[in-house]
Design a protein around this motif. Sequence first.
Motif, PDB file in Angstrom:
ATOM      1  N   ARG A  48       0.969  -1.186  -0.637  1.00  0.00           N
ATOM      2  CA  ARG A  48      -0.009   0.310   0.003  1.00  0.00           C
ATOM      3  C   ARG A  48       1.013   0.686   0.389  1.00  0.00           C
ATOM      4  NH1 ARG A  48      -5.441   0.648   2.346  1.00  0.00           N
ATOM      5  NH2 ARG A  48      -5.929   3.227   3.885  1.00  0.00           N
ATOM      6  N   ASP A  52      -0.983   6.816   1.479  1.00  0.00           N
ATOM      7  CA  ASP A  52      -3.279   6.421   2.139  1.00  0.00           C
ATOM      8  C   ASP A  52      -3.204   6.056   4.095  1.00  0.00           C
ATOM      9  OD1 ASP A  52      -5.477   5.466   1.984  1.00  0.00           O
ATOM     10  OD2 ASP A  52      -4.519   3.179   0.283  1.00  0.00           O
ATOM     11  N   PHE A 136      -2.881  -4.065  -2.373  1.00  0.00           N
ATOM     12  CA  PHE A 136      -3.656  -2.850  -2.594  1.00  0.00           C
ATOM     13  C   PHE A 136      -4.117  -2.456  -4.305  1.00  0.00           C
ATOM     14  CE2 PHE A 136      -2.565   0.995  -4.080  1.00  0.00           C
ATOM     15  CZ  PHE A 136      -3.633   2.506  -4.049  1.00  0.00           C
ATOM     16  N   GLY A 137      -5.788  -2.114  -4.548  1.00  0.00           N
ATOM     17  CA  GLY A 137      -6.354  -2.393  -5.668  1.00  0.00           C
ATOM     18  C   GLY A 137      -6.644  -3.480  -5.866  1.00  0.00           C
ATOM     19  N   THR A 138      -6.751  -5.104  -5.371  1.00  0.00           N
ATOM     20  CA  THR A 138      -7.057  -5.642  -5.661  1.00  0.00           C
ATOM     21  C   THR A 138      -9.263  -5.466  -4.646  1.00  0.00           C
ATOM     22  OG1 THR A 138      -6.568  -7.236  -3.940  1.00  0.00           O
ATOM     23  CG2 THR A 138      -5.524  -6.955  -6.034  1.00  0.00           C
ATOM     24  N   SER A 207     -14.821   8.353  -5.786  1.00  0.00           N
ATOM     25  CA  SER A 207     -13.191   8.420  -6.580  1.00  0.00           C
ATOM     26  C   SER A 207     -12.701  10.090  -7.014  1.00  0.00           C
ATOM     27  CB  SER A 207     -13.154   7.345  -7.679  1.00  0.00           C
ATOM     28  OG  SER A 207     -14.161   6.699  -8.452  1.00  0.00           O
ATOM     29  N   LYS A 219      -9.490   4.043  -9.740  1.00  0.00           N
ATOM     30  CA  LYS A 219      -9.250   2.723 -10.316  1.00  0.00           C
ATOM     31  C   LYS A 219      -8.686   1.493  -8.573  1.00  0.00           C
ATOM     32  CE  LYS A 219      -7.372  -0.526 -13.382  1.00  0.00           C
ATOM     33  NZ  LYS A 219      -8.045  -1.472 -13.342  1.00  0.00           N
ATOM     34  N   HIS A 220      -9.800   0.660  -8.666  1.00  0.00           N
ATOM     35  CA  HIS A 220      -9.337  -0.164  -7.682  1.00  0.00           C
ATOM     36  C   HIS A 220     -10.235  -1.433  -8.194  1.00  0.00           C
ATOM     37  CE1 HIS A 220      -8.182  -1.008  -3.243  1.00  0.00           C
ATOM     38  NE2 HIS A 220      -8.883  -0.134  -3.058  1.00  0.00           N
ATOM     39  N   TYR A 221     -10.230  -2.394  -6.732  1.00  0.00           N
ATOM     40  CA  TYR A 221     -11.089  -3.364  -6.670  1.00  0.00           C
ATOM     41  C   TYR A 221     -11.123  -4.313  -8.200  1.00  0.00           C
ATOM     42  CZ  TYR A 221     -13.323  -0.368  -3.059  1.00  0.00           C
ATOM     43  OH  TYR A 221     -13.155   0.069  -1.870  1.00  0.00           O
ATOM     44  N   ASN A 222      -9.861  -4.338  -8.522  1.00  0.00           N
ATOM     45  CA  ASN A 222      -9.224  -5.424  -9.295  1.00  0.00           C
ATOM     46  C   ASN A 222      -9.293  -6.580  -9.654  1.00  0.00           C
ATOM     47  OD1 ASN A 222      -8.083  -6.058 -12.011  1.00  0.00           O
ATOM     48  ND2 ASN A 222      -5.905  -5.642 -11.959  1.00  0.00           N
ATOM     49  N   ARG A 312     -15.622   1.467 -10.422  1.00  0.00           N
ATOM     50  CA  ARG A 312     -13.696   1.360  -9.674  1.00  0.00           C
ATOM     51  C   ARG A 312     -13.300   0.448 -10.591  1.00  0.00           C
ATOM     52  NH1 ARG A 312     -14.195   3.470  -3.989  1.00  0.00           N
ATOM     53  NH2 ARG A 312     -11.939   3.463  -4.191  1.00  0.00           N
TER      54      ARG A 312
END
Length: 316
Positions: A48, A52, A136-138, A207, A219-222, A312
Amino acid sequence: MKGSDINKAVELLKAGKLIGLPTETVYGLAADALNRDAVLSIFAAKKRPAFDPLIVHVHQVSEMEKYAYVDEFTRRLAARFCPGPVTFILPKKPVIPDEVTSGLPTVGLRIPNHPMALELLGKLDFPLAAPSANLFGTTSPGTADHVLKSLGNAVAYVLDGGACEVGVESTIIKISSGEIEVLRLGGLSLEEIEAAAGKKVKAVKTSSSQPEAPGMLHKHYNPGTAVEITNFESDLSKYKTKRIAVISFRTRNFEMPVVFNEALSPSGNVREAAKNLFSALRRAGESGAEIILTELLPEEGLGRAVNDRLKRAAAK
Ligand code: TXA
Ligand code: MG
Protein backbone atom coordinates in the motif's frame (compact mmCIF):
# COMPACT_ATOMS: atom_id res chain seq x y z
CA MET A 1 -3.21 -20.13 9.55
CA LYS A 2 -6.80 -19.36 10.58
CA GLY A 3 -8.78 -20.17 13.72
CA SER A 4 -10.89 -18.73 16.51
CA ASP A 5 -8.30 -18.35 19.28
CA ILE A 6 -8.76 -14.76 20.48
CA ASN A 7 -6.03 -15.03 23.13
CA LYS A 8 -3.57 -16.07 20.44
CA ALA A 9 -4.55 -13.00 18.44
CA VAL A 10 -3.98 -10.84 21.54
CA GLU A 11 -0.48 -12.27 22.04
CA LEU A 12 0.49 -11.80 18.39
CA LEU A 13 -0.77 -8.19 18.36
CA LYS A 14 1.13 -7.42 21.57
CA ALA A 15 4.25 -8.76 19.86
CA GLY A 16 3.74 -6.31 16.97
CA LYS A 17 2.47 -8.91 14.48
CA LEU A 18 -0.34 -8.64 11.93
CA ILE A 19 -3.59 -10.59 12.18
CA GLY A 20 -6.64 -10.99 9.98
CA LEU A 21 -9.60 -9.32 11.72
CA PRO A 22 -13.22 -10.24 10.92
CA THR A 23 -15.60 -7.27 10.84
CA GLU A 24 -19.17 -6.86 9.61
CA THR A 25 -17.95 -5.09 6.43
CA VAL A 26 -14.79 -6.85 5.16
CA TYR A 27 -11.80 -8.51 6.83
CA GLY A 28 -9.11 -6.16 8.10
CA LEU A 29 -5.34 -6.56 8.33
CA ALA A 30 -4.83 -5.42 11.90
CA ALA A 31 -1.91 -4.28 14.04
CA ASP A 32 -1.36 -2.23 17.20
CA ALA A 33 -2.11 1.31 15.99
CA LEU A 34 0.28 2.80 18.55
CA ASN A 35 3.24 0.67 17.41
CA ARG A 36 4.93 2.45 14.47
CA ASP A 37 6.84 -0.60 13.25
CA ALA A 38 3.75 -2.77 13.30
CA VAL A 39 1.87 -0.07 11.38
CA LEU A 40 4.61 0.14 8.76
CA SER A 41 4.47 -3.62 8.28
CA ILE A 42 0.78 -3.29 7.31
CA PHE A 43 1.79 -1.00 4.43
CA ALA A 44 4.52 -3.44 3.38
CA ALA A 45 2.25 -6.51 3.50
CA LYS A 46 -0.45 -4.83 1.39
CA LYS A 47 2.01 -3.07 -0.93
CA ARG A 48 0.00 0.00 0.00
CA PRO A 49 1.37 3.45 -0.84
CA ALA A 50 2.41 5.39 2.26
CA PHE A 51 0.07 8.30 1.35
CA ASP A 52 -3.04 6.20 2.01
CA PRO A 53 -3.97 6.41 5.74
CA LEU A 54 -5.35 3.59 7.87
CA ILE A 55 -8.64 3.39 9.78
CA VAL A 56 -8.28 2.89 13.55
CA HIS A 57 -10.67 0.47 15.26
CA VAL A 58 -11.75 1.03 18.85
CA HIS A 59 -13.92 -0.86 21.34
CA GLN A 60 -16.53 1.73 22.29
CA VAL A 61 -17.69 5.29 21.68
CA SER A 62 -16.19 6.62 24.95
CA GLU A 63 -12.79 5.38 23.77
CA MET A 64 -12.88 7.57 20.65
CA GLU A 65 -12.02 10.58 22.84
CA LYS A 66 -8.67 9.01 23.70
CA TYR A 67 -7.51 9.27 20.10
CA ALA A 68 -9.43 12.20 18.59
CA TYR A 69 -11.31 15.39 19.38
CA VAL A 70 -14.96 14.42 19.14
CA ASP A 71 -17.61 17.10 18.54
CA GLU A 72 -21.15 16.89 19.92
CA PHE A 73 -22.79 16.04 16.57
CA THR A 74 -20.36 13.18 15.93
CA ARG A 75 -20.94 11.90 19.45
CA ARG A 76 -24.68 11.76 18.75
CA LEU A 77 -24.27 9.96 15.41
CA ALA A 78 -21.73 7.55 16.90
CA ALA A 79 -24.11 6.70 19.75
CA ARG A 80 -26.75 5.91 17.13
CA PHE A 81 -24.64 3.88 14.64
CA CYS A 82 -21.70 2.35 16.53
CA PRO A 83 -20.79 -0.40 16.52
CA GLY A 84 -21.60 -0.37 12.82
CA PRO A 85 -20.34 0.11 9.25
CA VAL A 86 -19.30 3.77 9.56
CA THR A 87 -15.95 5.56 9.99
CA PHE A 88 -15.66 9.10 11.39
CA ILE A 89 -12.82 11.36 10.24
CA LEU A 90 -11.84 13.47 13.25
CA PRO A 91 -8.97 15.75 14.32
CA LYS A 92 -6.40 13.38 15.79
CA LYS A 93 -4.75 13.54 19.18
CA PRO A 94 -0.92 13.28 19.27
CA VAL A 95 -0.99 9.70 20.60
CA ILE A 96 -1.91 8.46 17.10
CA PRO A 97 1.34 8.06 15.12
CA ASP A 98 1.74 9.98 11.85
CA GLU A 99 2.44 6.66 10.11
CA VAL A 100 -1.22 5.70 10.69
CA THR A 101 -2.66 8.88 9.20
CA SER A 102 -0.03 9.36 6.46
CA GLY A 103 0.79 12.67 8.08
CA LEU A 104 -2.79 14.01 8.00
CA PRO A 105 -4.02 15.96 11.05
CA THR A 106 -7.13 13.74 11.11
CA VAL A 107 -7.75 10.10 11.95
CA GLY A 108 -10.51 7.72 10.83
CA LEU A 109 -12.15 5.93 13.78
CA ARG A 110 -14.60 3.08 13.67
CA ILE A 111 -16.17 0.46 15.95
CA PRO A 112 -16.70 -2.77 14.01
CA ASN A 113 -19.94 -4.62 14.66
CA HIS A 114 -18.62 -8.16 14.88
CA PRO A 115 -18.64 -10.21 18.11
CA MET A 116 -15.10 -11.56 17.65
CA ALA A 117 -13.64 -8.16 16.79
CA LEU A 118 -15.36 -6.57 19.79
CA GLU A 119 -14.21 -9.32 22.14
CA LEU A 120 -10.65 -8.89 20.87
CA LEU A 121 -10.72 -5.09 21.17
CA GLY A 122 -12.07 -5.44 24.71
CA LYS A 123 -8.98 -7.44 25.69
CA LEU A 124 -6.48 -4.93 24.29
CA ASP A 125 -5.16 -1.72 25.81
CA PHE A 126 -4.39 -0.27 22.37
CA PRO A 127 -6.57 0.39 19.27
CA LEU A 128 -6.16 -1.54 16.01
CA ALA A 129 -5.10 0.03 12.75
CA ALA A 130 -6.67 -2.07 10.00
CA PRO A 131 -7.14 -1.52 6.29
CA SER A 132 -8.96 -4.14 4.25
CA ALA A 133 -6.89 -7.34 4.18
CA ASN A 134 -6.17 -7.47 0.44
CA LEU A 135 -3.26 -6.46 -1.76
CA PHE A 136 -3.55 -2.78 -2.73
CA GLY A 137 -5.94 -2.25 -5.65
CA THR A 138 -7.60 -5.68 -5.55
CA THR A 139 -11.01 -6.84 -4.29
CA SER A 140 -11.63 -6.72 -0.53
CA PRO A 141 -11.84 -10.02 1.40
CA GLY A 142 -15.14 -11.33 2.78
CA THR A 143 -13.85 -14.57 4.33
CA ALA A 144 -10.77 -15.79 6.24
CA ASP A 145 -9.76 -17.83 3.18
CA HIS A 146 -9.80 -14.73 0.98
CA VAL A 147 -7.35 -13.12 3.41
CA LEU A 148 -5.00 -16.11 3.33
CA LYS A 149 -5.18 -16.28 -0.44
CA SER A 150 -4.44 -12.59 -0.85
CA LEU A 151 -1.74 -12.11 1.81
CA GLY A 152 -0.43 -15.59 2.66
CA ASN A 153 2.44 -15.60 5.11
CA ALA A 154 2.41 -11.84 5.64
CA VAL A 155 -0.38 -12.38 8.15
CA ALA A 156 0.54 -14.35 11.29
CA TYR A 157 -2.99 -15.56 12.04
CA VAL A 158 -6.50 -14.94 10.71
CA LEU A 159 -9.34 -14.87 13.20
CA ASP A 160 -12.07 -16.74 11.37
CA GLY A 161 -15.36 -14.97 12.03
CA GLY A 162 -17.24 -16.42 9.06
CA ALA A 163 -18.46 -14.53 6.00
CA CYS A 164 -18.86 -10.76 6.44
CA GLU A 165 -22.50 -9.71 6.83
CA VAL A 166 -22.37 -6.35 5.02
CA GLY A 167 -19.83 -7.12 2.30
CA VAL A 168 -18.75 -3.57 1.35
CA GLU A 169 -16.48 -1.34 3.45
CA SER A 170 -17.65 1.23 5.97
CA THR A 171 -19.15 4.56 4.95
CA ILE A 172 -16.59 7.28 5.69
CA ILE A 173 -17.99 10.56 6.95
CA LYS A 174 -16.46 13.86 7.87
CA ILE A 175 -18.32 16.54 9.77
CA SER A 176 -17.33 20.14 9.30
CA SER A 177 -19.28 23.00 10.87
CA GLY A 178 -22.15 20.62 11.50
CA GLU A 179 -22.38 19.55 7.84
CA ILE A 180 -21.93 15.93 6.80
CA GLU A 181 -19.62 15.01 3.95
CA VAL A 182 -19.40 11.43 2.74
CA LEU A 183 -15.88 10.58 1.59
CA ARG A 184 -16.68 6.96 0.75
CA LEU A 185 -20.04 5.32 0.17
CA GLY A 186 -20.30 2.12 2.16
CA GLY A 187 -22.24 -0.15 4.46
CA LEU A 188 -24.26 2.59 6.18
CA SER A 189 -26.66 4.12 3.65
CA LEU A 190 -27.12 7.85 3.03
CA GLU A 191 -30.81 7.42 3.82
CA GLU A 192 -30.01 6.08 7.32
CA ILE A 193 -27.51 8.86 8.00
CA GLU A 194 -29.89 11.58 6.84
CA ALA A 195 -32.78 10.19 8.87
CA ALA A 196 -30.69 10.12 12.05
CA ALA A 197 -29.07 13.50 11.47
CA GLY A 198 -32.32 15.18 10.50
CA LYS A 199 -30.60 16.84 7.55
CA LYS A 200 -29.27 16.12 4.09
CA VAL A 201 -25.73 14.96 3.52
CA LYS A 202 -23.93 18.00 2.14
CA ALA A 203 -21.63 16.28 -0.33
CA VAL A 204 -20.70 12.85 -1.57
CA LYS A 205 -17.09 12.90 -2.68
CA THR A 206 -16.42 9.62 -4.36
CA SER A 207 -13.49 8.53 -6.45
CA SER A 208 -11.09 10.89 -8.20
CA SER A 209 -7.41 11.05 -8.91
CA GLN A 210 -6.85 13.43 -5.98
CA PRO A 211 -9.37 12.18 -3.47
CA GLU A 212 -9.99 13.68 -0.05
CA ALA A 213 -9.91 10.13 1.36
CA PRO A 214 -6.58 9.25 -0.21
CA GLY A 215 -7.56 5.61 -0.81
CA MET A 216 -10.49 6.61 -3.05
CA LEU A 217 -8.54 6.28 -6.25
CA HIS A 218 -10.47 5.99 -9.45
CA LYS A 219 -9.19 2.51 -10.25
CA HIS A 220 -9.51 -0.14 -7.55
CA TYR A 221 -11.08 -3.55 -6.81
CA ASN A 222 -9.33 -5.20 -9.75
CA PRO A 223 -10.44 -8.85 -10.06
CA GLY A 224 -7.65 -9.67 -12.54
CA THR A 225 -9.99 -9.63 -15.56
CA ALA A 226 -11.41 -6.67 -17.50
CA VAL A 227 -14.77 -5.51 -16.15
CA GLU A 228 -17.32 -3.72 -18.29
CA ILE A 229 -20.61 -2.16 -17.23
CA THR A 230 -23.48 -2.75 -19.65
CA ASN A 231 -27.26 -2.77 -19.34
CA PHE A 232 -27.65 -6.23 -20.93
CA GLU A 233 -30.53 -4.79 -22.99
CA SER A 234 -28.24 -3.72 -25.79
CA ASP A 235 -26.66 -6.05 -28.31
CA LEU A 236 -24.17 -8.35 -26.61
CA SER A 237 -22.99 -9.94 -29.85
CA LYS A 238 -19.98 -7.60 -29.93
CA TYR A 239 -18.54 -9.74 -27.11
CA LYS A 240 -19.25 -13.07 -28.78
CA THR A 241 -15.64 -13.82 -29.69
CA LYS A 242 -14.73 -13.69 -25.99
CA ARG A 243 -15.30 -15.94 -23.01
CA ILE A 244 -17.81 -13.94 -20.98
CA ALA A 245 -18.58 -13.91 -17.26
CA VAL A 246 -21.81 -12.23 -16.18
CA ILE A 247 -22.48 -10.64 -12.80
CA SER A 248 -26.03 -9.32 -12.94
CA PHE A 249 -28.19 -7.72 -10.27
CA ARG A 250 -31.20 -10.03 -10.60
CA THR A 251 -31.07 -13.42 -12.37
CA ARG A 252 -30.67 -13.18 -16.17
CA ASN A 253 -30.57 -15.81 -18.89
CA PHE A 254 -28.75 -15.47 -22.20
CA GLU A 255 -28.98 -17.05 -25.57
CA MET A 256 -25.29 -16.82 -26.26
CA PRO A 257 -22.98 -19.02 -24.19
CA VAL A 258 -21.31 -17.57 -21.08
CA VAL A 259 -18.71 -19.30 -18.88
CA PHE A 260 -20.02 -17.79 -15.64
CA ASN A 261 -23.42 -16.36 -14.73
CA GLU A 262 -24.23 -15.16 -11.23
CA ALA A 263 -26.86 -12.78 -9.88
CA LEU A 264 -25.84 -10.61 -6.91
CA SER A 265 -29.39 -10.93 -5.62
CA PRO A 266 -31.86 -13.16 -7.49
CA SER A 267 -34.73 -11.29 -5.78
CA GLY A 268 -33.27 -7.83 -6.45
CA ASN A 269 -32.30 -6.82 -2.91
CA VAL A 270 -29.48 -4.25 -2.80
CA ARG A 271 -28.33 -5.31 0.68
CA GLU A 272 -27.95 -8.94 -0.42
CA ALA A 273 -26.15 -7.72 -3.55
CA ALA A 274 -23.61 -5.79 -1.43
CA LYS A 275 -22.93 -8.87 0.64
CA ASN A 276 -22.20 -10.97 -2.46
CA LEU A 277 -20.33 -8.38 -4.52
CA PHE A 278 -16.64 -9.02 -3.81
CA SER A 279 -16.89 -12.82 -3.72
CA ALA A 280 -18.75 -12.76 -7.06
CA LEU A 281 -16.01 -10.56 -8.57
CA ARG A 282 -13.39 -13.00 -7.29
CA ARG A 283 -15.18 -16.05 -8.66
CA ALA A 284 -15.75 -14.36 -12.02
CA GLY A 285 -12.08 -13.40 -12.09
CA GLU A 286 -11.13 -17.04 -11.54
CA SER A 287 -13.65 -18.47 -14.04
CA GLY A 288 -11.37 -18.36 -17.06
CA ALA A 289 -13.45 -15.57 -18.61
CA GLU A 290 -11.74 -12.89 -20.72
CA ILE A 291 -14.26 -10.21 -19.78
CA ILE A 292 -16.68 -9.69 -16.90
CA LEU A 293 -19.93 -7.99 -17.88
CA THR A 294 -21.93 -6.40 -15.12
CA GLU A 295 -24.67 -3.81 -14.56
CA LEU A 296 -25.38 -0.99 -12.12
CA LEU A 297 -27.93 -1.31 -9.32
CA PRO A 298 -30.65 1.22 -8.47
CA GLU A 299 -29.04 4.28 -6.80
CA GLU A 300 -30.66 3.70 -3.42
CA GLY A 301 -29.54 2.27 -0.07
CA LEU A 302 -26.44 0.08 -0.41
CA GLY A 303 -26.95 0.11 -4.20
CA ARG A 304 -24.93 3.35 -4.24
CA ALA A 305 -21.93 1.70 -2.55
CA VAL A 306 -22.11 -1.31 -4.88
CA ASN A 307 -22.23 0.98 -7.94
CA ASP A 308 -19.20 2.91 -6.66
CA ARG A 309 -17.23 -0.36 -6.38
CA LEU A 310 -18.39 -1.63 -9.78
CA LYS A 311 -17.41 1.62 -11.52
CA ARG A 312 -13.96 1.51 -9.96
CA ALA A 313 -13.52 -2.18 -10.82
CA ALA A 314 -14.40 -1.23 -14.42
CA ALA A 315 -12.14 1.84 -14.54
CA LYS A 316 -9.51 1.61 -17.30
O1 TXA B 1 -15.01 -1.31 6.51
C1 TXA B 1 -13.90 -0.80 6.58
O2 TXA B 1 -13.72 0.43 6.70
C2 TXA B 1 -12.68 -1.74 6.49
C3 TXA B 1 -12.66 -2.62 7.73
C4 TXA B 1 -11.46 -3.52 7.80
O3 TXA B 1 -12.76 -1.82 8.87
N1 TXA B 1 -11.48 -1.01 6.33
C5 TXA B 1 -11.15 -0.38 5.17
O4 TXA B 1 -9.89 0.19 5.18
O5 TXA B 1 -11.86 -0.35 4.20
P1 TXA B 1 -9.14 0.68 3.87
O6 TXA B 1 -7.77 1.01 4.33
O7 TXA B 1 -9.24 -0.33 2.81
O8 TXA B 1 -9.84 2.00 3.47
C6 TXA B 1 -9.66 3.11 4.31
C7 TXA B 1 -10.05 4.37 3.60
C8 TXA B 1 -9.04 4.80 2.58
O9 TXA B 1 -9.72 5.24 1.42
C9 TXA B 1 -8.33 5.97 3.26
O10 TXA B 1 -7.85 6.88 2.35
C10 TXA B 1 -9.45 6.54 4.12
O11 TXA B 1 -10.11 5.40 4.59
N2 TXA B 1 -8.94 7.27 5.28
C11 TXA B 1 -8.31 6.78 6.37
N3 TXA B 1 -7.94 7.78 7.20
C12 TXA B 1 -8.36 8.94 6.63
C13 TXA B 1 -8.27 10.32 6.98
N4 TXA B 1 -7.68 10.72 8.09
N5 TXA B 1 -8.82 11.23 6.14
C14 TXA B 1 -9.43 10.84 4.99
N6 TXA B 1 -9.54 9.54 4.61
C15 TXA B 1 -9.01 8.61 5.41
MG1 MG C 1 -9.32 -1.25 1.01
